[in-house]
Design an enzyme around this catalytic site. Structure first.
Site, PDB file in Angstrom:
ATOM      1  N   GLY A  79     -17.249  10.185  -1.418  1.00  0.00           N
ATOM      2  CA  GLY A  79     -16.491   9.556  -2.609  1.00  0.00           C
ATOM      3  C   GLY A  79     -16.979   8.531  -3.617  1.00  0.00           C
ATOM      4  O   GLY A  79     -17.964   7.968  -3.153  1.00  0.00           O
ATOM      5  N   ARG A  80     -16.179   8.273  -4.608  1.00  0.00           N
ATOM      6  CA  ARG A  80     -16.773   7.394  -5.427  1.00  0.00           C
ATOM      7  C   ARG A  80     -16.346   5.919  -4.732  1.00  0.00           C
ATOM      8  O   ARG A  80     -15.012   5.437  -4.450  1.00  0.00           O
ATOM      9  CB  ARG A  80     -15.789   7.320  -6.820  1.00  0.00           C
ATOM     10  CG  ARG A  80     -16.299   8.548  -7.550  1.00  0.00           C
ATOM     11  CD  ARG A  80     -15.377   8.505  -8.633  1.00  0.00           C
ATOM     12  NE  ARG A  80     -15.789   7.960  -9.779  1.00  0.00           N
ATOM     13  CZ  ARG A  80     -15.310   6.876 -10.399  1.00  0.00           C
ATOM     14  NH1 ARG A  80     -14.049   6.388  -9.927  1.00  0.00           N
ATOM     15  NH2 ARG A  80     -15.517   6.073 -11.476  1.00  0.00           N
ATOM     16  N   HIS A 116      -8.558  -4.981  17.708  1.00  0.00           N
ATOM     17  CA  HIS A 116      -9.378  -5.943  17.782  1.00  0.00           C
ATOM     18  C   HIS A 116      -8.687  -6.993  17.979  1.00  0.00           C
ATOM     19  O   HIS A 116      -9.211  -8.362  18.374  1.00  0.00           O
ATOM     20  CB  HIS A 116     -10.760  -5.705  17.234  1.00  0.00           C
ATOM     21  CG  HIS A 116     -10.466  -5.990  15.683  1.00  0.00           C
ATOM     22  ND1 HIS A 116      -9.836  -5.002  14.928  1.00  0.00           N
ATOM     23  CD2 HIS A 116     -10.902  -7.201  14.809  1.00  0.00           C
ATOM     24  CE1 HIS A 116      -9.966  -5.597  13.771  1.00  0.00           C
ATOM     25  NE2 HIS A 116     -10.148  -6.632  13.687  1.00  0.00           N
ATOM     26  N   HIS A 147       0.976  -1.144   0.067  1.00  0.00           N
ATOM     27  CA  HIS A 147      -0.138  -0.037  -0.016  1.00  0.00           C
ATOM     28  C   HIS A 147       0.996   1.292   0.001  1.00  0.00           C
ATOM     29  O   HIS A 147       2.098   1.207   0.595  1.00  0.00           O
ATOM     30  CB  HIS A 147      -0.913   0.058   1.245  1.00  0.00           C
ATOM     31  CG  HIS A 147      -1.351   1.545   1.767  1.00  0.00           C
ATOM     32  ND1 HIS A 147      -0.802   2.033   2.620  1.00  0.00           N
ATOM     33  CD2 HIS A 147      -2.411   2.051   1.045  1.00  0.00           C
ATOM     34  CE1 HIS A 147      -1.491   3.230   2.470  1.00  0.00           C
ATOM     35  NE2 HIS A 147      -2.435   3.190   1.762  1.00  0.00           N
TER      36      HIS A 147
END
Length: 308
Positions: free
Chosen positions: A261-262, A177, A108
């Protein structure tokens, strides 16, 4: 504040990264340019570049967006409550790649700029971004390489930045979590306005320009490593953790959805296949177990020896 210079850099960055990834995969990325009218909740334009079912990348995207809105969403004012309700402008490039081969890590990268335009006050701008590596089967040399390229990219801008941003990345890409890191980290920064616009823009460029040198050598080392159903099954299991983080904790995902947003572009970070099991743990001593025991705990990767 020169927003047009930032926009030009980001469009060039997207183009150069996509060209390199297309050469590595052999398949062209889909191109989907879009615009939204000023009358929409979120006006602006962008270019979505996406690959699915490539030879190397099972799914991936490298998106540019430049949007404007009348009121900043909660995720963008989390650390700046005084700007709540201000008009804003945001632009950036966001990239996620999910390789087919489980021995090639998911990656990323994101670089972005925000400008808040509060009524009756001067515009306020800041930068954010970083990159992180998420292996399914960890390799020490790959982790060392990735972190050293990041350290070298930040070094000209300040010796304190890499350790500071590495720690920030380790803390941010953490599934609270699960009490577990998402991957082996990298660098991450947000709400960065130190030194003014020019310094923040230089930091954005340093991170963006470091992506290909940090990631492509790892791809070339691992892309032909043999794998079978066991490795693909574990890859799908680990991808489930990636989904959990992006939907539960990621501020970028939250910002995109909260600001209108898209959705398709925002969720391009999702893997094509993922799997969840109830209370499953890998066999002790296995390659799968090593990921959790040796790679996910925080380590000083840039300071470790390269054994190649």
């Amino acid at each position: 504040m020169n927003v047009e210079a930032v926009r030009a850099y980001l469009l060039g960055l997207q183009a150069s990264i996509v060209a390199a990834l297309e050469a590595a995969d052999g398949k062209a990325f889909l191109r989907d340019a879009w615009t939204r009218d000023p009358g929409d909740r979120l006006a602006g334009d962008g270019i979505t570049r996406l690959i699915e079912e490539g030879a190397l990348f099972e799914r991936g995207g490298c998106n540019f967006s430049h949007v404007r809105g009348d009121a900043m969403p909660p995720s963008a004012t989390q650390h700046r409550p005084d700007l709540a309700g201000a008009a804003f402008e945001a632009l950036g490039v966001s990239l996620v790649l999910h390789p087919r081969n489980p021995h090639v890590p998911t990656v990323h990268m994101n670089v972005r700029m925000f400008a808040a335009l509060p009524a009756g006050r001067d515009a306020v701008s800041w930068f954010g971004g970083g990159m992180d590596l998420t292996p399914v089967y960890g390799v020490e040399d790959d982790a060392v390489h990735f972190h050293r390229v990041n350290r070298g990219a930040l070094a000209p801008l300040g010796a304190d930045l890499y350790p500071r941003f590495k720690r920030w990345c380790d803390e941010y890409f953490y599934l609270k979590h699960r009490a577990e890191a998402r991957g082996i980290g990298g660098i991450f920064f947000d709400d960065f306005a130190e030194g003014g616009f020019d310094n923040g823009f230089a930091l954005m460029r340093a991170v963006g320009d470091a992506f290909l040198p940090a990631y492509l050598p790892i791809v070339e080392r691992r892309r032909d490593t043999p794998y079978g159903e066991r490795e693909r099954d574990f890859q799908a299991y680990r991808r489930g953790r990636y989904v959990e983080f992006n939907l539960v904790w990621d501020r970028g995902t939250h910002f995109g959805l909260q600001s209108g947003g898209r959705t398709e572009a925002i969720l391009m970070s999702m893997p094509p296949l993922a799997r969840w099991r109830y209370d499953w743990t890998p066999e002790p001593g296995s390659a799968e177990a090593r990921l959790t025991s040796e790679f996910l705990p925080v380590r000083d990767w840039a300071g470790e020896a390269d054994t190649r």
